[in-house]
Design a protein around this motif. Structure first.
Motif, PDB file in Angstrom:
ATOM      1  N   PHE A  95       0.938  -1.156   0.031  1.00 44.83           N
ATOM      2  CA  PHE A  95       0.021   0.198  -0.016  1.00 44.83           C
ATOM      3  C   PHE A  95       0.930   1.241   0.065  1.00 44.83           C
ATOM      4  O   PHE A  95       0.443   2.012  -0.831  1.00 44.83           O
ATOM      5  N   GLY A 117       0.934   3.797  -3.254  1.00 51.23           N
ATOM      6  CA  GLY A 117       0.078   4.913  -2.791  1.00 51.23           C
ATOM      7  C   GLY A 117       0.759   5.947  -2.220  1.00 51.23           C
ATOM      8  O   GLY A 117       0.324   7.021  -2.001  1.00 51.23           O
ATOM      9  N   TRP A 144      -1.335   8.424   0.069  1.00 47.46           N
ATOM     10  CA  TRP A 144      -2.493   7.205   0.616  1.00 47.46           C
ATOM     11  C   TRP A 144      -1.957   7.130   1.980  1.00 47.46           C
ATOM     12  O   TRP A 144      -0.843   6.659   2.087  1.00 47.46           O
ATOM     13  N   TYR A 184      -8.881   0.061  -4.173  1.00 44.09           N
ATOM     14  CA  TYR A 184      -7.586   0.569  -4.268  1.00 44.09           C
ATOM     15  C   TYR A 184      -7.332  -0.172  -5.633  1.00 44.09           C
ATOM     16  O   TYR A 184      -7.223  -1.430  -5.938  1.00 44.09           O
TER      17      TYR A 184
END
Length: 197
Positions: free
Chosen positions: A51, A55, A60, A110
């Motif tokens: 992640f 991101g 993110w 996502y």
């Protein structure tokens, strides 16, 4: 009409939600050397590492600040499906997360690739897979959201993919770089403001 100041240490973004109400016609998948690898019940640390890679440049952070048990409750749910995008060497270079927790719809929670892969056609390949996987038997709506912190071409990409905007909101939140969740060099397109003394 007036300007609304954003408090020091906060970030503001315009969020656009888009939906697709009709299943796309079948089409050949675009070519790519990448492949999807299904993740069954990833550990919070493994999930957060990918992640952050995908991101972090776009700020993110939501999954990075969740307690382990809250994150595991989402990513281990039977109604949430996660894939890593891997290159020929087996290196994880992207992710796809589909959320089927609401009956009759699927959210592309996502979907993204590391910035180094932008502009090479891999996004079309990933979206083709995302849509094929999202449109399950009982799905009547597929939706996604993007914001002005994402890649500058994200909104246009979703529209070219067949999504139609249905809502726009403004979101403000503590800057994850100020909070130490992401390094200062993330989100270079959205510079950190110097603190006033």
């Amino acid at each position: 009409m007036g300007l609304i100041p954003v408090r020091p240490g906060e970030v503001a973004t315009i969020v656009t939600s888009l939906e697709m109400l009709d299943r796309p016609r079948p089409a050949p998948l675009p070519a790519s050397p990448l492949r999807l690898v299904r993740w069954e019940r990833p550990t919070p640390d493994r999930y957060r590492a990918l992640f952050r890679r995908v991101g972090g440049p776009w700020l993110w952070f939501s999954r990075l600040v969740m307690p382990d048990d809250a994150l595991a409750a989402i990513v281990h749910a039977d109604t949430v499906r996660i894939w890593a995008v891997v290159d020929r060497a087996g290196i994880e270079v992207g992710m796809l997360e589909l959320d089927d927790r609401t009956a009759g719809e699927c959210e592309l929670s996502y979907v993204g690739l590391i910035p180094e892969l932008a502009g090479q056609g891999h996004g079309r390949w990933l979206m083709a897979h995302a849509l094929a996987l999202a449109w399950g038997k009982d799905v009547r709506r597929v939706w996604v959201h993007t914001c002005t912190l994402d890649h500058p071409g994200a909104l246009a990409f979703y529209r070219r993919s067949g999504f139609v905007p249905f809502q726009r909101t403004i979101e403000t939140f503590a800057d994850p770089r100020v909070a130490g969740v992401l390094p200062d060099d993330c989100g270079g397109h959205y510079p950190l403001l110097p603190s006033r003394r």
